[in-house]
Each structure stands twice: as structure tokens, then as C-alpha cells.
Enzyme design. Structure first.
Site, PDB file in Angstrom:
ATOM      1  N   ASN A  42       0.764  -1.278  -0.085  1.00 54.76           N
ATOM      2  CA  ASN A  42       0.291   0.471   0.197  1.00 54.76           C
ATOM      3  C   ASN A  42       0.836   1.375   0.399  1.00 54.76           C
ATOM      4  O   ASN A  42       1.504   0.935   0.107  1.00 54.76           O
ATOM      5  CB  ASN A  42      -1.365   0.026   1.153  1.00 54.76           C
ATOM      6  CG  ASN A  42      -0.377  -0.332   2.697  1.00 54.76           C
ATOM      7  OD1 ASN A  42       0.350  -0.752   2.123  1.00 54.76           O
ATOM      8  ND2 ASN A  42      -0.769   0.358   3.225  1.00 54.76           N
ATOM      9  N   ASN A  45      -1.142   8.686   0.739  1.00 59.17           N
ATOM     10  CA  ASN A  45      -0.956  10.197   0.368  1.00 59.17           C
ATOM     11  C   ASN A  45      -1.579  10.964   1.035  1.00 59.17           C
ATOM     12  O   ASN A  45      -2.499  10.355   2.007  1.00 59.17           O
ATOM     13  CB  ASN A  45      -1.665  10.289  -1.035  1.00 59.17           C
ATOM     14  CG  ASN A  45      -1.051  11.089  -2.385  1.00 59.17           C
ATOM     15  OD1 ASN A  45      -1.459  12.736  -1.187  1.00 59.17           O
ATOM     16  ND2 ASN A  45      -0.029  11.395  -2.815  1.00 59.17           N
ATOM     17  N   TYR A  48      -5.600  11.690   1.164  1.00 65.54           N
ATOM     18  CA  TYR A  48      -5.692  10.182   1.656  1.00 65.54           C
ATOM     19  C   TYR A  48      -6.539   9.732   0.299  1.00 65.54           C
ATOM     20  O   TYR A  48      -6.383   8.032   0.032  1.00 65.54           O
ATOM     21  CB  TYR A  48      -6.831  10.224   2.579  1.00 65.54           C
ATOM     22  CG  TYR A  48      -6.011  10.892   4.085  1.00 65.54           C
ATOM     23  CD1 TYR A  48      -4.852  11.098   4.512  1.00 65.54           C
ATOM     24  CD2 TYR A  48      -7.238  10.743   5.327  1.00 65.54           C
ATOM     25  CE1 TYR A  48      -4.038  11.448   5.264  1.00 65.54           C
ATOM     26  CE2 TYR A  48      -6.524  11.058   6.453  1.00 65.54           C
ATOM     27  CZ  TYR A  48      -4.561  11.323   6.194  1.00 65.54           C
ATOM     28  OH  TYR A  48      -4.604  11.707   7.710  1.00 65.54           O
ATOM     29  N   CYS A  53      -3.733   0.807  -2.098  1.00 67.00           N
ATOM     30  CA  CYS A  53      -4.548  -0.486  -1.541  1.00 67.00           C
ATOM     31  C   CYS A  53      -3.181  -1.365  -1.785  1.00 67.00           C
ATOM     32  O   CYS A  53      -2.653  -1.334  -3.088  1.00 67.00           O
ATOM     33  CB  CYS A  53      -4.717  -0.878  -1.888  1.00 67.00           C
ATOM     34  SG  CYS A  53      -6.842  -0.145  -0.501  1.00 67.00           S
ATOM     35  N   GLU A  55      -2.984  -4.436  -3.145  1.00 64.23           N
ATOM     36  CA  GLU A  55      -3.343  -5.237  -4.102  1.00 64.23           C
ATOM     37  C   GLU A  55      -3.806  -4.412  -5.432  1.00 64.23           C
ATOM     38  O   GLU A  55      -3.461  -5.349  -6.238  1.00 64.23           O
ATOM     39  CB  GLU A  55      -4.658  -5.994  -3.605  1.00 64.23           C
ATOM     40  CG  GLU A  55      -5.618  -6.724  -2.499  1.00 64.23           C
ATOM     41  CD  GLU A  55      -5.838  -5.925  -0.962  1.00 64.23           C
ATOM     42  OE1 GLU A  55      -4.864  -4.268  -1.258  1.00 64.23           O
ATOM     43  OE2 GLU A  55      -6.327  -6.198  -0.771  1.00 64.23           O
ATOM     44  N   CYS A  89      -9.993  -5.241   0.670  1.00 66.95           N
ATOM     45  CA  CYS A  89     -11.767  -3.866   0.277  1.00 66.95           C
ATOM     46  C   CYS A  89     -12.124  -3.874  -0.703  1.00 66.95           C
ATOM     47  O   CYS A  89     -11.739  -4.659  -1.575  1.00 66.95           O
ATOM     48  CB  CYS A  89     -11.089  -2.600   0.477  1.00 66.95           C
ATOM     49  SG  CYS A  89     -10.011  -2.433  -1.157  1.00 66.95           S
TER      50      CYS A  89
HETATM   51  N1  THU Z   1      -5.259  -1.172   2.857  1.00 66.87           N
HETATM   52  C1  THU Z   1      -4.907  -2.656   1.784  1.00 66.87           C
HETATM   53  O1  THU Z   1      -3.798  -1.815   1.959  1.00 66.87           O
HETATM   54  N2  THU Z   1      -5.506  -3.239   1.347  1.00 66.87           N
HETATM   55  C2  THU Z   1      -7.096  -3.205   1.197  1.00 66.87           C
HETATM   56  O2  THU Z   1      -7.235  -4.357   1.347  1.00 66.87           O
HETATM   57  C3  THU Z   1      -7.530  -2.203   2.870  1.00 66.87           C
HETATM   58  C4  THU Z   1      -6.399  -1.790   3.143  1.00 66.87           C
HETATM   59  C5  THU Z   1      -4.099  -0.178   3.020  1.00 66.87           C
HETATM   60  C6  THU Z   1      -5.477   0.839   2.431  1.00 66.87           C
HETATM   61  C7  THU Z   1      -4.147   2.720   4.026  1.00 66.87           C
HETATM   62  O3  THU Z   1      -2.939   2.229   2.890  1.00 66.87           O
HETATM   63  C8  THU Z   1      -4.211   1.146   4.852  1.00 66.87           C
HETATM   64  O4  THU Z   1      -4.457   0.000   5.038  1.00 66.87           O
HETATM   65  C9  THU Z   1      -5.372   1.413   5.777  1.00 66.87           C
HETATM   66  O5  THU Z   1      -6.752   1.624   5.312  1.00 66.87           O
END
Ligand code: THU
Length: 129
Positions: A42, A45, A48, A53, A55, A89
Site C-alpha cells: 500500500n 498520500n 488520503y 491499496c 492489492e 477491500c
Molecule cells: N489497505 C490495503 O492495502 N488493502 C486493503 O484491502 C485494505 C486497506 C490499506 C489502505 C491504507 O493504506 C491502509 O491499508 C489502511 O486502510
């Protein structure tokens, strides 16, 4: 790579996370139909919603290298004591649907594999054109 090896690779990928705002480091590994491996973390920034993410980073890296079919993705978070597992997510699930992901490997905070899901389980009735 088996599921345990993918879990380890996802944790390693999380080390590359740029997450100064959430301090929630996430890593992902994708396996293409040709068996190629791509990783991502992830990237946050100060604005936000601009964040990516793990993935999404991994999928976009694979796709930008010409991959069009992803078989499997593994996700790990190395900061939370999440026994339930680091689930992707909704937005990332839709990105997975675009490239035909079949299998999603969810891992817990201690690195163990929690469960292997089909994408159909995580995103039923997928939107497609
Ligand atoms: N995040 C991910 O990288 N993948 C997900 O499926 C859920 C959330 C990251 C986004 C953000 O940088 C941090 O987790 C907190 O939400």
C-alpha cells in the site's frame, strides 16, 4: 508457490509499504496465468483518497507488464494482530474481478494462512461489461 510460500511473499512485500498515515503495512502477491509473480504494497498520500491499496499496486504492476489473467492473490498485513485475517477491500475485489482472479489467500497478523476463498465468495454477482 504454495499458499504458505505466498503468505511469506506477501509479508515481505508489506515491508515496502509507504503508510505514514495509517501505519498499517499491507503487502500482496499476484500469480499470473503463466505462473509469474508480482508484488505490491500500500502507498498512501497526504490526500488520503489518492492512496493505493497493496492489492491494487500488485495488480497494476502485473497488468502494466502485460498480464491479463491473474489466477491467485495473497494478502498480508504485518502491523495488526488480526486473527480474522487481512481481507481485501471492496474496490480491490472489483479490480480482481477485472483480471479473472480465482483464488484469494487471506493471512493473519502472525503470517499464518487463515483461509483460501474464491473471488466469487468475496464478490458475488460481479459487475462486468
Ligand atoms: N489497505 C490495503 O492495502 N488493502 C486493503 O484491502 C485494505 C486497506 C490499506 C489502505 C491504507 O493504506 C491502509 O491499508 C489502511 O486502510
Amino acid at each position: 508457490m504454495n499458499n504458505d510460500q505466498l503468505a511469506v511473499a506477501a509479508r515481505e512485500a508489506a515491508e515496502g509499504s509507504y503508510s505514514p498515515y495509517s501505519h498499517f503495512r499491507v503487502g500482496a502477491v499476484v500469480v499470473s496465468a503463466d505462473g509469474e509473480i508480482f508484488t505490491g504494497a500500500n502507498i498512501e498520500n497526504a490526500s488520503y483518497p489518492v492512496s493505493s491499496c497493496a492489492e491494487s499496486t500488485a495488480i497494476n504492476t502485473a497488468v502494466s507488464r502485460g498480464v491479463r489473467k491473474i489466477v491467485c492473490i495473497a494478502v498480508a498485513c504485518i502491523d495488526a494482530d488480526n486473527v480474522e485475517g487481512a481481507y481485501p477491500c471492496g474496490r480491490c475485489r472489483q479490480e480482481m474481478a477485472e483480471f479473472g482472479v480465482e483464488k484469494v489467500i487471506v493471512t493473519a497478523g502472525d503470517g499464518s494462512v487463515v483461509r483460501e476463498h474464491t473471488l466469487e465468495e468475496l464478490l458475488p454477482h460481479q459487475f462486468n461489461l
